[in-house]
Motif scaffolding. Sequence first.
Motif, PDB file in Angstrom:
ATOM      1  N   GLU A  46       0.846  -1.188   0.000  1.00  0.00           N
ATOM      2  CA  GLU A  46       0.000   0.000   0.000  1.00  0.00           C
ATOM      3  C   GLU A  46       0.881   1.237   0.000  1.00  0.00           C
ATOM      4  O   GLU A  46       2.007   1.219   0.502  1.00  0.00           O
ATOM      5  N   GLY A  47       0.345   2.299  -0.579  1.00  0.00           N
ATOM      6  CA  GLY A  47       1.071   3.561  -0.633  1.00  0.00           C
ATOM      7  C   GLY A  47       0.178   4.726  -0.270  1.00  0.00           C
ATOM      8  O   GLY A  47      -1.021   4.728  -0.575  1.00  0.00           O
ATOM      9  N   HIS A  48       0.755   5.718   0.404  1.00  0.00           N
ATOM     10  CA  HIS A  48       0.020   6.909   0.832  1.00  0.00           C
ATOM     11  C   HIS A  48       0.813   8.145   0.416  1.00  0.00           C
ATOM     12  O   HIS A  48       2.037   8.175   0.505  1.00  0.00           O
ATOM     13  N   PHE A  49       0.085   9.143  -0.013  1.00  0.00           N
ATOM     14  CA  PHE A  49       0.680  10.464  -0.232  1.00  0.00           C
ATOM     15  C   PHE A  49      -0.448  11.477  -0.144  1.00  0.00           C
ATOM     16  O   PHE A  49      -1.342  11.497  -1.000  1.00  0.00           O
ATOM     17  N   GLY A  50      -0.397  12.322   0.866  1.00  0.00           N
ATOM     18  CA  GLY A  50      -1.469  13.285   1.052  1.00  0.00           C
ATOM     19  C   GLY A  50      -2.800  12.573   1.218  1.00  0.00           C
ATOM     20  O   GLY A  50      -2.958  11.692   2.064  1.00  0.00           O
ATOM     21  N   ALA A  51      -3.770  12.938   0.399  1.00  0.00           N
ATOM     22  CA  ALA A  51      -5.065  12.268   0.420  1.00  0.00           C
ATOM     23  C   ALA A  51      -5.093  11.039  -0.476  1.00  0.00           C
ATOM     24  O   ALA A  51      -6.131  10.378  -0.565  1.00  0.00           O
ATOM     25  N   GLY A  52      -3.981  10.727  -1.129  1.00  0.00           N
ATOM     26  CA  GLY A  52      -3.919   9.560  -2.004  1.00  0.00           C
ATOM     27  C   GLY A  52      -3.628   8.290  -1.228  1.00  0.00           C
ATOM     28  O   GLY A  52      -2.778   8.268  -0.338  1.00  0.00           O
ATOM     29  N   HIS A  53      -4.346   7.224  -1.552  1.00  0.00           N
ATOM     30  CA  HIS A  53      -4.156   5.919  -0.915  1.00  0.00           C
ATOM     31  C   HIS A  53      -4.410   4.854  -1.968  1.00  0.00           C
ATOM     32  O   HIS A  53      -5.514   4.755  -2.509  1.00  0.00           O
ATOM     33  N   VAL A  54      -3.394   4.076  -2.297  1.00  0.00           N
ATOM     34  CA  VAL A  54      -3.520   3.038  -3.312  1.00  0.00           C
ATOM     35  C   VAL A  54      -3.118   1.698  -2.726  1.00  0.00           C
ATOM     36  O   VAL A  54      -2.275   1.620  -1.824  1.00  0.00           O
ATOM     37  N   VAL A  55      -3.733   0.644  -3.243  1.00  0.00           N
ATOM     38  CA  VAL A  55      -3.432  -0.733  -2.852  1.00  0.00           C
ATOM     39  C   VAL A  55      -3.010  -1.484  -4.109  1.00  0.00           C
ATOM     40  O   VAL A  55      -3.764  -1.526  -5.094  1.00  0.00           O
ATOM     41  N   LEU A  56      -1.826  -2.069  -4.096  1.00  0.00           N
ATOM     42  CA  LEU A  56      -1.291  -2.806  -5.228  1.00  0.00           C
ATOM     43  C   LEU A  56      -1.138  -4.261  -4.819  1.00  0.00           C
ATOM     44  O   LEU A  56      -0.543  -4.562  -3.776  1.00  0.00           O
ATOM     45  N   ARG A  57      -1.658  -5.177  -5.637  1.00  0.00           N
ATOM     46  CA  ARG A  57      -1.630  -6.595  -5.306  1.00  0.00           C
ATOM     47  C   ARG A  57      -1.036  -7.381  -6.462  1.00  0.00           C
ATOM     48  O   ARG A  57      -1.355  -7.136  -7.637  1.00  0.00           O
ATOM     49  N   ALA A  58      -0.173  -8.339  -6.124  1.00  0.00           N
ATOM     50  CA  ALA A  58       0.369  -9.245  -7.134  1.00  0.00           C
ATOM     51  C   ALA A  58      -0.750 -10.138  -7.662  1.00  0.00           C
ATOM     52  O   ALA A  58      -1.738 -10.406  -6.966  1.00  0.00           O
ATOM     53  N   ALA A  59      -0.592 -10.608  -8.902  1.00  0.00           N
ATOM     54  CA  ALA A  59      -1.644 -11.390  -9.543  1.00  0.00           C
ATOM     55  C   ALA A  59      -1.024 -12.548 -10.325  1.00  0.00           C
ATOM     56  O   ALA A  59       0.125 -12.474 -10.761  1.00  0.00           O
ATOM     57  N   PRO A  60      -1.791 -13.642 -10.494  1.00  0.00           N
ATOM     58  CA  PRO A  60      -1.280 -14.796 -11.260  1.00  0.00           C
ATOM     59  C   PRO A  60      -1.202 -14.484 -12.748  1.00  0.00           C
ATOM     60  O   PRO A  60      -1.812 -13.504 -13.223  1.00  0.00           O
ATOM     61  N   GLN A  84       2.814  -6.973 -16.105  1.00  0.00           N
ATOM     62  CA  GLN A  84       1.804  -7.563 -16.974  1.00  0.00           C
ATOM     63  C   GLN A  84       0.575  -8.035 -16.207  1.00  0.00           C
ATOM     64  O   GLN A  84      -0.515  -8.097 -16.780  1.00  0.00           O
ATOM     65  N   ASP A  85       0.746  -8.408 -14.938  1.00  0.00           N
ATOM     66  CA  ASP A  85      -0.353  -8.924 -14.131  1.00  0.00           C
ATOM     67  C   ASP A  85      -0.352  -8.210 -12.789  1.00  0.00           C
ATOM     68  O   ASP A  85       0.583  -8.369 -11.996  1.00  0.00           O
ATOM     69  N   VAL A  86      -1.388  -7.454 -12.522  1.00  0.00           N
ATOM     70  CA  VAL A  86      -1.468  -6.719 -11.260  1.00  0.00           C
ATOM     71  C   VAL A  86      -2.911  -6.267 -11.058  1.00  0.00           C
ATOM     72  O   VAL A  86      -3.665  -6.066 -12.016  1.00  0.00           O
ATOM     73  N   VAL A  87      -3.286  -6.139  -9.792  1.00  0.00           N
ATOM     74  CA  VAL A  87      -4.591  -5.595  -9.428  1.00  0.00           C
ATOM     75  C   VAL A  87      -4.334  -4.376  -8.549  1.00  0.00           C
ATOM     76  O   VAL A  87      -3.651  -4.482  -7.522  1.00  0.00           O
ATOM     77  N   ALA A  88      -4.868  -3.228  -8.947  1.00  0.00           N
ATOM     78  CA  ALA A  88      -4.618  -1.989  -8.214  1.00  0.00           C
ATOM     79  C   ALA A  88      -5.938  -1.288  -7.952  1.00  0.00           C
ATOM     80  O   ALA A  88      -6.866  -1.340  -8.766  1.00  0.00           O
ATOM     81  N   LYS A  89      -6.003  -0.636  -6.816  1.00  0.00           N
ATOM     82  CA  LYS A  89      -7.201   0.091  -6.429  1.00  0.00           C
ATOM     83  C   LYS A  89      -6.805   1.380  -5.740  1.00  0.00           C
ATOM     84  O   LYS A  89      -5.955   1.381  -4.843  1.00  0.00           O
ATOM     85  N   SER A  90      -7.435   2.476  -6.171  1.00  0.00           N
ATOM     86  CA  SER A  90      -7.227   3.756  -5.516  1.00  0.00           C
ATOM     87  C   SER A  90      -8.376   3.989  -4.547  1.00  0.00           C
ATOM     88  O   SER A  90      -9.542   4.072  -4.964  1.00  0.00           O
ATOM     89  N   ILE A  91      -8.054   4.101  -3.263  1.00  0.00           N
ATOM     90  CA  ILE A  91      -9.068   4.255  -2.225  1.00  0.00           C
ATOM     91  C   ILE A  91      -9.257   5.725  -1.866  1.00  0.00           C
ATOM     92  O   ILE A  91     -10.329   6.141  -1.446  1.00  0.00           O
ATOM     93  N   GLY A  92      -8.221   6.517  -2.034  1.00  0.00           N
ATOM     94  CA  GLY A  92      -8.285   7.915  -1.635  1.00  0.00           C
ATOM     95  C   GLY A  92      -8.735   8.817  -2.761  1.00  0.00           C
ATOM     96  O   GLY A  92      -9.657   8.509  -3.521  1.00  0.00           O
TER      97      GLY A  92
END
Length: 214
Positions: free
Chosen positions: A111-125, A146-154
């Motif tokens: 996970e990464g944070h910067f200011g109001a930004g919050h992202v979650v990065l997950r490895a994928a098959p 090539q394979d990743v799942v990412a979500k921006s929460i902030g």
Amino acid sequence: MAQAPARNQRDGGGGRRDGGRRDGGRREEREESEFIERLVSINRVAKVVKGGRRFGFAAIVVVGDQRGRVAHGSGKAREVPEAIRKATEAAKREIVRVPLRDGRTLHHDVEGHFGAGHVVLRAAPPGTGIIAGGPLRAVFECLGVQDVVAKSIGTSNPHNMIKAAFEALENMMSPRAVANRRGLKVADIISRRSVQDSAAGAGSAEAETVEAEA
């Protein structure tokens, strides 16, 4: 007659200097050709001056070699091409290297944070693809993932999203780095990860079975 050798020496020295510049130019061209660029955002900005408002453009660019090196930069100018050029040059001065798993995905979730930004990065098959949108997709394409799942929460602000993503990527650690820090062997780290992956796969399969029976 005595001055002719001096001119020849100067001509020879000039030839070597020109050759050095040509070699340097080819090296810069090779470095530029191995990077790809993705324009993330272009925004019109205004500066209030004595005579009124002066308009310009602000650009955000992500560059990478698709082999684990990536960077981002921003630039402002009166014209769009100049703003993009400034952003690209600023990005190439801040290249970071990110370890990748099998050259296609991340080593672990982060996970990464910067200011109001919050992202979650997950490895994928393999075969998952890049499940991410907007600025995050540009980052992964330039990085070579090539394979990743990412979500921006902030926030959806591209500046904060990209900086949060880079904060997460800079915390990425390969099994070799973890083994060196813990005083273990790389094989031990990989074997533990394999056990965790198999357990997670069994858990998801069991959950799907329960849902199907219900």
